[in-house]
Design an enzyme around this catalytic site. Structure first.
Site, PDB file in Angstrom:
ATOM      1  N   GLU A 117       9.608  15.300  15.739  1.00 29.55           N
ATOM      2  CA  GLU A 117       9.948  14.984  14.390  1.00 29.55           C
ATOM      3  C   GLU A 117       9.242  16.155  13.194  1.00 29.55           C
ATOM      4  O   GLU A 117       8.347  16.252  13.404  1.00 29.55           O
ATOM      5  CB  GLU A 117       9.834  13.727  14.109  1.00 29.55           C
ATOM      6  CG  GLU A 117      10.455  13.546  12.699  1.00 29.55           C
ATOM      7  CD  GLU A 117      10.516  12.077  11.758  1.00 29.55           C
ATOM      8  OE1 GLU A 117       9.617  11.603  11.546  1.00 29.55           O
ATOM      9  OE2 GLU A 117      10.902  12.081  11.177  1.00 29.55           O
TER      10      GLU A 117
ATOM     11  N   CYS B 108      13.427  10.857   6.967  1.00 30.27           N
ATOM     12  CA  CYS B 108      13.781   9.843   8.673  1.00 30.27           C
ATOM     13  C   CYS B 108      14.203  10.078   9.456  1.00 30.27           C
ATOM     14  O   CYS B 108      14.708  10.423  10.284  1.00 30.27           O
ATOM     15  CB  CYS B 108      13.142   8.948   8.847  1.00 30.27           C
ATOM     16  SG  CYS B 108      12.974   7.596   7.348  1.00 30.27           S
TER      17      CYS B 108
ATOM     18  N   GLU C 294       9.630   1.021  10.350  1.00 32.12           N
ATOM     19  CA  GLU C 294      10.601   2.051  10.407  1.00 32.12           C
ATOM     20  C   GLU C 294       9.928   2.972  10.621  1.00 32.12           C
ATOM     21  O   GLU C 294       9.631   3.486   9.452  1.00 32.12           O
ATOM     22  CB  GLU C 294      11.540   2.297   8.710  1.00 32.12           C
ATOM     23  CG  GLU C 294      12.958   2.359   8.559  1.00 32.12           C
ATOM     24  CD  GLU C 294      13.225   3.803   7.865  1.00 32.12           C
ATOM     25  OE1 GLU C 294      12.562   4.531   8.676  1.00 32.12           O
ATOM     26  OE2 GLU C 294      13.231   3.427   6.707  1.00 32.12           O
TER      27      GLU C 294
ATOM     28  N   LYS D 217       0.449  -1.196  -0.323  1.00 26.70           N
ATOM     29  CA  LYS D 217      -0.124   0.559   0.454  1.00 26.70           C
ATOM     30  C   LYS D 217       0.843   1.296  -0.220  1.00 26.70           C
ATOM     31  O   LYS D 217       1.475   2.191   1.005  1.00 26.70           O
ATOM     32  CB  LYS D 217      -0.616   0.004   1.214  1.00 26.70           C
ATOM     33  CG  LYS D 217      -2.285   1.035   0.718  1.00 26.70           C
ATOM     34  CD  LYS D 217      -2.842   1.712   1.914  1.00 26.70           C
ATOM     35  CE  LYS D 217      -2.186   3.142   2.699  1.00 26.70           C
ATOM     36  NZ  LYS D 217      -1.512   4.208   1.791  1.00 26.70           N
TER      37      LYS D 217
END
Ligand code: ADP
Length: 411
Positions: free
Chosen positions: A313, A213, A179, A103
């Site tokens: 983040e 990331c 992750e 997906k």
């Protein structure tokens, strides 16, 4: 049921097919994601092909009769490197002999769809081996995470959704690899090659608009070199040309952020930093007119670990900076480790002993020494702490898709 050699042949053929279609895929990726065409052409798509070549090798070398494919694998990926994230997921799963339901992110489904079309048109894979489902996270992603007939889910995305996936997977206890987010430090010692550090820290945060990331989003520079490093990074930030990703002739070096939602989020973090007393050295500006979601490369000083935008983040081109005032490596490491994440870090020093001691103290799955954002299909990548579990790339990644079976024969 294919032999390892057969699987390997498919993967090599897929890699070649991606190379043959690389121009089309690069343009599609830039139109969908917004990043400069130079980057999709020279970085994303070549890495995608390399990843298939690399895993084709593993597949053929699987001579062990005790490793079995885990089964049906659900893979949910984000929008920051749409096709590369698809490759990181698909290649090892196919190499291991699994079937895949992928997906893509709702913001950027086009390149994965085109890849499937290419594969289908060429008749490369047996029917049903690779399947792509598009849709929103809650509607198309969540059912994959909870489905009783899916044996494993591999996810890349936010820590928040990673936790939802883990919960949803509990029904059939499917294997989960994650992750997730990061807040990676870049640590510059006074004996570093300062020009190289400035370049590396700048690309560490500004590459892919900071939508990476493992972006080096927190700079820790020793007080002896702090001014020089931050000013150098600020100069680079100022010089980066921001514009539409397809405007290569006009020299666009940084495109728009992927979506309005992401734009609002990044701008919100910049505002929160200012409210908490941080000082904006460069950037801080943004432009959402004409439907573009442009945020200029930004560097903040006077930041500390108590500030929300230093802890969370941002996933945008925003660097926070702190002075290292203490030469004790343990206290430097404890500042660098002072976040819930542990994905990556870079250490800048010419002293190999200092660099390795720091690398050992950093709680992160990847530590770069005198570089940042360096990837290779052979190097395992993944997180400590809330940056996830499991590793992608390297042989470690193949392990995610294999079960070990011991068959004992009484002769
Ligand atoms: P970001 O915040 O960077 O957009 P997300 O973690 O929200 O990252 O999204 C990453 C991927 O996870 C996307 O493909 C998205 O559709 C999917 N996703 C979002 N919510 C869920 C959910 N509840 N269950 C499964 N997948 C989800």
């Amino acid at each position: 049921k294919l032999s390892p050699f057969e699987r390997s042949k498919y993967l090599y053929a897929l890699a070649r097919m991606i190379q043959k279609n690389s121009r089309f895929l690069s343009v599609l990726e830039t139109i969908d994601n917004g990043k400069p065409i130079r980057e999709t052409r020279d970085i994303d798509i070549p890495l995608v092909a390399r990843h298939f070549y690399y895993h084709a090798g593993w597949s053929a070398k699987d001579t062990s009769s005790k490793n079995k494919p885990i089964g049906v694998v659900g893979q949910i990926i984000p929008w920051n490197f749409p096709l590369l994230m698809a490759a990181w997921k698909i290649a090892p799963a196919l190499a291991a002999g699994c079937t895949v339901i992928l997906k893509p992110a709702e913001q950027t489904p086009l390149s994965a769809l085109r890849l499937t079309e290419i594969i289908n048109d060429s008749g490369l894979l047996p029917k049903g081996v690779l399947n792509v489902i598009t849709g929103l996270g809650e509607e198309a992603g969540a059912p994959i995470a909870s489905h009783p007939d899916i044996d494993k889910v591999a996810f890349t995305g936010s820590t928040e959704v990673g936790k939802l996936i883990t919960k949803a997977s509990a029904g059939n206890l499917k294997k989960v690899t994650l992750e997730l987010g990061g807040k990676s430090p870049a640590i510059v010692f006074p004996d570093a090659d300062i020009d190289a550090a400035i370049q590396g820290v700048a690309s560490g945060i500004f590459f892919n608009h900071g939508q990476t990331c493992c972006a080096g989003s927190r700079l820790f520079a020793h007080e002896k070199v702090y001014d020089k490093v931050t000013e150098g990074v600020a100069e680079i930030a100022k010089s980066i040309k921001v514009g539409p990703g397809m405007n290569d002739k006009d020299g666009s070096q940084m495109g728009p952020l992927v979506s309005n939602e992401q734009y609002e989020k990044v701008v919100g973090y910049m505002e929160s930093g200012k409210q908490d007393g941080a000082e904006c050295l460069v950037g801080g500006t943004h432009d959402n007119s004409n439907g573009g979601h442009f945020v200029h490369p930004t560097v903040f000083s006077k930041t500390n670990a108590d500030m929300k935008f230093v802890q969370e983040e941002i996933f945008g081109p925003v660097l926070t900076t702190q002075k290292i005032t203490d030469d004790d490596l343990n206290s430097i490491a404890s500042e660098a480790n002072n976040t819930e994440f542990g994905l990556a870090a870079s250490v800048w020093s010419k002293d190999i002993s200092t660099a390795h001691k720091m690398a050992a103290k950093i709680k992160a799955g990847t530590v770069w020494i005198n570089c940042h954002n360096v990837f290779d299909s052979a190097l395992p990548f993944g997180g400590y702490k809330q940056s996830g579990n499991g590793r992608e790339m390297g042989f470690e990644c193949m392990d995610n898709y294999l079960e070990t079976k011991a068959v004992t024969v009484n002769l």
